[in-house]
Motif scaffolding. Sequence first.
Motif, PDB file in Angstrom:
ATOM      1  N   GLY A 251      69.119  25.593  48.633  1.00  0.00           N
ATOM      2  CA  GLY A 251      69.382  26.445  49.778  1.00  0.00           C
ATOM      3  C   GLY A 251      68.735  27.814  49.701  1.00  0.00           C
ATOM      4  O   GLY A 251      67.859  28.081  48.869  1.00  0.00           O
ATOM      5  N   ALA A 252      69.187  28.688  50.581  1.00  0.00           N
ATOM      6  CA  ALA A 252      68.622  30.034  50.649  1.00  0.00           C
ATOM      7  C   ALA A 252      68.893  30.829  49.377  1.00  0.00           C
ATOM      8  O   ALA A 252      68.045  31.595  48.909  1.00  0.00           O
ATOM      9  N   LEU A 253      70.075  30.635  48.810  1.00  0.00           N
ATOM     10  CA  LEU A 253      70.430  31.370  47.596  1.00  0.00           C
ATOM     11  C   LEU A 253      69.543  30.958  46.430  1.00  0.00           C
ATOM     12  O   LEU A 253      69.030  31.803  45.686  1.00  0.00           O
ATOM     13  N   GLY A 254      69.322  29.654  46.252  1.00  0.00           N
ATOM     14  CA  GLY A 254      68.452  29.204  45.175  1.00  0.00           C
ATOM     15  C   GLY A 254      67.012  29.615  45.381  1.00  0.00           C
ATOM     16  O   GLY A 254      66.310  29.952  44.429  1.00  0.00           O
ATOM     17  N   ASP A 255      66.570  29.614  46.636  1.00  0.00           N
ATOM     18  CA  ASP A 255      65.178  29.932  46.930  1.00  0.00           C
ATOM     19  C   ASP A 255      64.878  31.413  46.729  1.00  0.00           C
ATOM     20  O   ASP A 255      63.876  31.772  46.111  1.00  0.00           O
ATOM     21  N   MET A 256      65.732  32.281  47.239  1.00  0.00           N
ATOM     22  CA  MET A 256      65.445  33.721  47.225  1.00  0.00           C
ATOM     23  C   MET A 256      66.236  34.520  46.192  1.00  0.00           C
ATOM     24  O   MET A 256      65.886  35.654  45.877  1.00  0.00           O
ATOM     25  N   GLY A 257      67.303  33.915  45.650  1.00  0.00           N
ATOM     26  CA  GLY A 257      68.140  34.656  44.715  1.00  0.00           C
ATOM     27  C   GLY A 257      67.399  35.128  43.479  1.00  0.00           C
ATOM     28  O   GLY A 257      67.645  36.226  42.973  1.00  0.00           O
ATOM     29  N   CYS A 258      66.479  34.307  42.969  1.00  0.00           N
ATOM     30  CA  CYS A 258      65.748  34.695  41.758  1.00  0.00           C
ATOM     31  C   CYS A 258      64.837  35.881  42.008  1.00  0.00           C
ATOM     32  O   CYS A 258      64.456  36.595  41.071  1.00  0.00           O
ATOM     33  N   HIS A 259      64.455  36.120  43.254  1.00  0.00           N
ATOM     34  CA  HIS A 259      63.634  37.277  43.603  1.00  0.00           C
ATOM     35  C   HIS A 259      64.485  38.503  43.920  1.00  0.00           C
ATOM     36  O   HIS A 259      64.056  39.634  43.683  1.00  0.00           O
ATOM     37  N   LEU A 260      65.662  38.284  44.494  1.00  0.00           N
ATOM     38  CA  LEU A 260      66.469  39.400  44.991  1.00  0.00           C
ATOM     39  C   LEU A 260      67.620  39.795  44.070  1.00  0.00           C
ATOM     40  O   LEU A 260      67.962  40.980  43.965  1.00  0.00           O
ATOM     41  N   LEU A 270      73.593  42.562  33.696  1.00  0.00           N
ATOM     42  CA  LEU A 270      74.710  41.683  34.026  1.00  0.00           C
ATOM     43  C   LEU A 270      74.667  40.392  33.205  1.00  0.00           C
ATOM     44  O   LEU A 270      73.600  39.925  32.805  1.00  0.00           O
ATOM     45  N   GLY A 271      75.831  39.818  33.004  1.00  0.00           N
ATOM     46  CA  GLY A 271      75.949  38.517  32.353  1.00  0.00           C
ATOM     47  C   GLY A 271      76.539  37.519  33.317  1.00  0.00           C
ATOM     48  O   GLY A 271      76.293  37.585  34.530  1.00  0.00           O
ATOM     49  N   TYR A 272      77.339  36.596  32.803  1.00  0.00           N
ATOM     50  CA  TYR A 272      77.964  35.619  33.684  1.00  0.00           C
ATOM     51  C   TYR A 272      79.017  36.295  34.558  1.00  0.00           C
ATOM     52  O   TYR A 272      79.758  37.175  34.085  1.00  0.00           O
ATOM     53  N   PRO A 273      79.147  35.892  35.826  1.00  0.00           N
ATOM     54  CA  PRO A 273      80.216  36.454  36.659  1.00  0.00           C
ATOM     55  C   PRO A 273      81.567  35.944  36.185  1.00  0.00           C
ATOM     56  O   PRO A 273      81.665  34.882  35.554  1.00  0.00           O
ATOM     57  N   LEU A 413      70.304  34.166  34.538  1.00  0.00           N
ATOM     58  CA  LEU A 413      70.117  34.567  35.930  1.00  0.00           C
ATOM     59  C   LEU A 413      70.262  33.366  36.853  1.00  0.00           C
ATOM     60  O   LEU A 413      70.951  33.439  37.883  1.00  0.00           O
ATOM     61  N   THR A 414      69.618  32.252  36.503  1.00  0.00           N
ATOM     62  CA  THR A 414      69.722  31.050  37.319  1.00  0.00           C
ATOM     63  C   THR A 414      71.153  30.528  37.362  1.00  0.00           C
ATOM     64  O   THR A 414      71.646  30.106  38.416  1.00  0.00           O
TER      65      THR A 414
END
Length: 479
Positions: A251-260, A270-273, A413-414
């Motif tokens: 989805g959008a989160l997987g596609d753009m999250g690594c950039h944003l 940051l570490g794990y939420p 991060l992923t």
Amino acid sequence: MVQEKNNTGGQSRRNFLKSGAMAAAGFMIVPRHVLGGKGYTAPSDRLIVAGIGVGGKGESDIHEFSKGKADIAFLCDVDEKRAATSVKRFPKAKFYKDFREMLDKEHKNFDAVSVSTPDHNHAIQAMAAMQLGKHVYVQKPLTHDIYEARKLTEAAKKYKVVTQMGNQGSSGDGVRQLMDWYRAGIVGDVHTVHVWTNRPVWPQGIPWSDQKAEVPKTLDWNLWLGTAPYTDYVEKLVPFNWRGWWEYGTGALGDMGCHLIEPPFRVLGLGYPSDVECSVGSVYVDEFKRGYFPKSCPPSSHVTMTFKTPKGDVKMHWMDGGIQPTRPEELGPNEVMGDGGNGVIFEGSKGKMMCGTYGINPQLLPTSRTAGTKVPQTIDRVPEGHYLQWVNACIAGYGKNELSSPFEIAGPLTETILMGNLAIRSFDIQKPRADGRGFDYPGRYIKLLWDGQDMKITNFDDANQFVKRTYRQGWTLGA
């Protein structure tokens, strides 16, 4: 000093060359792990690269590698049409459709692998390469599942290979400027981060097509499916719209999250939420019901994650589908927020800062503060860029050069990004009501508590089904 793995089975350089394998594959340069035997490192060596997924983004990736000390020797793609440009650009490279066949037959003839395939096959391809001692560059997101990300992170260390995820902004000056400002205390302690994107720009929140279509003659559909359950081919899924389906994309989160999300993840360390909650956009079907299409990513979502840090909790808000945060008061009415469709805003105890996709155009708020604020540079820039940084690190050998997004960083991060997807997917878990009248959705309107070390939701077990997929029979993660 880390010694490089020798994949020649003890064969001498002279005997190896006599075997004729290099000539048959059209090589001009011997792979560097062959020269000189075990542990040998020569600065003048060139990196021999094999590409898995060489159309679209994969095409541009291997082209960027070739601008440095890298030779593209093997090409692998399930779609001959998509691979055509790369085949033309690298005419001496040998072509395969099945990455397993390429690795089995040619693993002694190259040093590193580039993976740029749909998300659901990233992990199996990268793991297979690493287990052969190959350095790997993997497009974002690193994996489809949280479990896969953890395993690739562990494998990179175990097999002592040089790794990089394809989130180019992590090598940019922008994120480093944000780090310099933060370390200098310009915005104080950050407590809230807003991240947004205008993605998806592909269909989401729709039913799967019931119209079976003819598979293009150039495409091996079974190989494209890989780890995913078998289904009949449908029009327009390949080469791009797979991103909106959970079996293949993220989805959008997987596609753009690594950039944003990468800028706040790196800047704030940051570490794990510790927890995550979300709401998702609905699809109108008729006046009586909302669309329920659990195989498809939703058209929009708002995910909130909490991170525990030494300076206090940090709340991160992710918004996609065109949803944006409230405009900061410090931003002028005609000034662009982020880069328009995407962006990041950091809110600290002493001020705010902002950037666009990849961390570009970092600014303090109000923006008039940016030019006049001078702080010490605390982190080196990457003049060679993201791609050549990886090429040069591979040539230097494991543990020698610093990288911007090695799996030790890209993996967590992923995992964080995929935690958001776990919450989004949990939102649509459907269970029949005890009285037989309709359904309940127990994953909605609750906060999911996350044990990052054990990769487990502790207060809603049904959500844990999204930590790790079951692969289609015949496919495994590693040997």
